[in-house]
Design a protein around this motif. Structure first.
Motif, short mmCIF file in Angstrom:
data_model
loop_
_atom_site.label_atom_id
_atom_site.label_comp_id
_atom_site.label_asym_id
_atom_site.label_seq_id
_atom_site.Cartn_x
_atom_site.Cartn_y
_atom_site.Cartn_z
N ARG A 1 7.35 -13.81 53.93
CA ARG A 1 8.33 -14.42 53.02
C ARG A 1 8.48 -13.56 51.78
O ARG A 1 7.52 -13.16 51.16
CB ARG A 1 7.87 -15.82 52.61
N GLY B 1 12.65 -16.33 49.06
CA GLY B 1 12.57 -17.32 50.13
C GLY B 1 13.09 -16.84 51.46
O GLY B 1 12.98 -17.56 52.46
N THR B 2 13.69 -15.66 51.51
CA THR B 2 14.13 -15.11 52.79
C THR B 2 12.94 -14.48 53.52
O THR B 2 11.87 -14.28 52.94
CB THR B 2 15.25 -14.07 52.60
N GLU C 1 15.10 -27.42 63.26
CA GLU C 1 13.66 -27.66 63.20
C GLU C 1 13.14 -27.85 64.62
O GLU C 1 13.91 -28.14 65.55
CB GLU C 1 13.34 -28.90 62.35
N ASN D 1 10.73 -20.04 60.48
CA ASN D 1 12.04 -19.94 59.86
C ASN D 1 11.83 -19.91 58.35
O ASN D 1 10.68 -19.96 57.88
CB ASN D 1 12.96 -21.08 60.32
N PRO D 2 12.86 -19.79 57.52
CA PRO D 2 12.62 -19.67 56.08
C PRO D 2 12.01 -20.91 55.43
O PRO D 2 11.56 -20.83 54.28
CB PRO D 2 14.03 -19.40 55.52
N ARG D 3 11.95 -22.03 56.14
CA ARG D 3 11.45 -23.27 55.55
C ARG D 3 10.02 -23.61 55.95
O ARG D 3 9.31 -24.28 55.22
CB ARG D 3 12.37 -24.44 55.96
N ARG D 4 9.58 -23.13 57.12
CA ARG D 4 8.26 -23.53 57.61
C ARG D 4 7.87 -22.66 58.80
O ARG D 4 8.70 -21.94 59.37
CB ARG D 4 8.25 -25.00 58.02
N PRO E 1 4.70 -26.15 56.23
CA PRO E 1 5.89 -25.99 55.38
C PRO E 1 5.61 -25.03 54.23
O PRO E 1 4.48 -24.92 53.75
CB PRO E 1 6.14 -27.42 54.87
N PRO F 1 8.85 -24.47 47.86
CA PRO F 1 10.17 -24.01 47.41
C PRO F 1 10.04 -22.72 46.62
O PRO F 1 8.97 -22.37 46.13
CB PRO F 1 10.65 -25.17 46.52
N ARG F 2 11.15 -22.03 46.53
CA ARG F 2 11.15 -20.78 45.77
C ARG F 2 10.69 -21.04 44.35
O ARG F 2 11.13 -21.97 43.69
CB ARG F 2 12.57 -20.20 45.76
#
Length: 245
Positions: free
Chosen positions: A47, A51-52, A147, A173-176, A232, A235-236
């Motif tokens: 990461r 956040g990308t 998801e 993925n970028p979230r988890r 997870p 957040p950024r």
């Protein structure tokens, strides 16, 4: 057969890369295992501060591959590394090097697999297998999903026809990130396919092997079989230097 490691939180990325190197060369391997050395390529996902996700793959052995400039001074709160031993000699080279990647409206998704599932293509309605890990990726996470439905995924895993070894894998993925820990009870070398988790004060590490350089063996706990662990990401935010554990 392959080895996996993922770290999330505050950790030293260089130590995680060194752990992957040790797994790839057999330094941390158990004695009674089918494969000690994993020379058929390696890849990483991490990461960035925005956040990308960044990713790379190299069909050379990790020990023979110079680390890219982006990894030499990496600062991140998530790093996953895959080192590969090709089950079939003809399935080597850039096309078969992990992480596998999916770029669509729900992505990006990255996928790393440890195991051999030569029958999963049947569940996709295919007459033959071209690359089992790619077919497993499509089966485990159908296209169009933002998801992973973990309950559905576990059901689908149980429906894979007999004949393979393990479905241990990372979906990122970028979230988890999702850590899939699934090996049929009839597969040999159950210890080889057991994932271990290390809980540090500010980080989680899950790996295919105990890595004594990160923590002594008694600190590593075996993941429960037939489970999917959801990791997870925060957040950024402004992060300090994550090279210090």
């Amino acid at each position: 057969m392959c080895r996996l490691i993922i770290a999330r939180g505050r950790f030293d990325p260089a130590a995680v890369l060194d752990a992957a190197l040790g797994m790839s060369t057999g330094v941390t391997a158990l004695q009674d295992v089918p494969t000690r050395v994993h020379p058929n390529g390696w890849g990483a996902v991490w990461r960035r501060d925005d956040g990308t996700l960044g990713a790379l793959r190299d069909h050379r052995a990790l020990a023979e591959s110079p680390r890219s400039a982006e990894l030499l001074d990496l600062r991140t709160d998530m790093l996953a590394v895959h080192v590969r031993h090709a089950t079939l000699p003809e399935k080597t080279g850039p096309r078969f090097t992990h992480p596998l990647e999916r770029l669509d409206d729900t992505g990006p998704w990255y996928f790393m697999h440890n195991g051999f599932l030569p029958t999963v293509h049947r569940r996709l309605g295919l007459s033959a297998s071209a690359f089992d890990s790619a077919e497993y990726f499509d089966y485990l996470l159908p296209h169009g999903r933002f998801e992973l439905d973990t309950e559905l995924a576990l059901t689908r895993l149980a429906d894979i026809p007999p004949g393979g070894t393990s479905g241990n894998s990372l979906l990122i993925n970028p979230r988890r990130a999702y850590v899939v820990h699934w090996t049929p009870p009839t597969a040999p070398y159950q210890d080889y396919f057991t994932l271990r988790r290390l809980r540090l004060p500010e980080a989680d590490v899950i790996a295919s092997e105990v890595v004594p350089a990160l923590a002594p063996a008694h600190r590593w706990e075996a993941l429960a079989p037939h489970t999917i662990t959801d990791l997870p990401f925060t957040p950024r935010h402004a992060r300090s230097d994550h090279r210090a554990a």
